[in-house]
Design a protein around this motif. Sequence first.
Motif, PDB file in Angstrom:
ATOM      1  N   UNK A  46      43.066  41.949  61.484  1.00 15.93           N
ATOM      2  CA  UNK A  46      44.355  42.283  60.869  1.00 15.93           C
ATOM      3  C   UNK A  46      44.382  41.769  59.441  1.00 15.93           C
ATOM      4  N   UNK A  47      45.058  42.515  58.606  1.00 18.79           N
ATOM      5  CA  UNK A  47      45.180  42.176  57.202  1.00 18.79           C
ATOM      6  C   UNK A  47      46.119  40.985  57.049  1.00 18.79           C
ATOM      7  N   UNK A  48      45.656  39.937  56.364  1.00 19.30           N
ATOM      8  CA  UNK A  48      46.492  38.752  56.149  1.00 19.30           C
ATOM      9  C   UNK A  48      46.680  38.425  54.668  1.00 19.30           C
ATOM     10  N   UNK A  49      45.946  39.107  53.784  1.00 16.78           N
ATOM     11  CA  UNK A  49      46.066  38.856  52.346  1.00 16.78           C
ATOM     12  C   UNK A  49      45.453  40.025  51.593  1.00 16.78           C
ATOM     13  N   UNK A  50      46.074  40.379  50.483  1.00 19.03           N
ATOM     14  CA  UNK A  50      45.423  41.311  49.563  1.00 19.03           C
ATOM     15  C   UNK A  50      45.957  41.076  48.162  1.00 19.03           C
ATOM     16  N   UNK A  51      45.173  41.480  47.205  1.00 19.98           N
ATOM     17  CA  UNK A  51      45.560  41.383  45.808  1.00 19.98           C
ATOM     18  C   UNK A  51      45.064  42.634  45.108  1.00 19.98           C
ATOM     19  N   UNK A  52      45.952  43.276  44.364  1.00 17.39           N
ATOM     20  CA  UNK A  52      45.577  44.461  43.604  1.00 17.39           C
ATOM     21  C   UNK A  52      45.132  44.028  42.206  1.00 17.39           C
ATOM     22  N   UNK A  53      44.024  44.577  41.767  1.00 16.92           N
ATOM     23  CA  UNK A  53      43.504  44.297  40.424  1.00 16.92           C
ATOM     24  C   UNK A  53      43.285  45.626  39.707  1.00 16.92           C
ATOM     25  N   UNK A  54      43.070  45.562  38.410  1.00 19.62           N
ATOM     26  CA  UNK A  54      43.026  46.801  37.636  1.00 19.62           C
ATOM     27  C   UNK A  54      41.656  47.459  37.533  1.00 19.62           C
ATOM     28  N   UNK A  55      40.582  46.684  37.714  1.00 21.31           N
ATOM     29  CA  UNK A  55      39.250  47.277  37.567  1.00 21.31           C
ATOM     30  C   UNK A  55      38.330  46.851  38.719  1.00 21.31           C
TER      31      UNK A  55
END
Length: 85
Positions: A46-55
Amino acid sequence: MSHYVYILRCSDNSLYTGYTTNLDRRLVVHNSGKGAKYTRSRLPVRLVYYEEVSTRSEGLKLERSIKKLTKEKKEDLVAGFDLGK
C-alpha cells in the motif's frame, strides 16, 4: 509530465521506495505481482508516501537519497506524511 517518488508498505511491514510517472498505474502493477522483484513476495503493498517532482532527474536523485536513509528515518518520513494532500 509528472514524476513521482513513492514509498510502499509491504505485507511484511518493510518499505519499498520507487520512481514512476504514473502513481496509480504503478501501484496496480505492484499489487498484480508484476512490479519490482522485491515486492512480488510481499503482497499486498500500500502507498504510504509520495512526492511529486518536476523532472526525471530530480525524481531519480530523490529516490536514491530516500533509499540511503535508515529504516528509522524512512519510518519518520512516512509517519509525517498525509496521503490526503
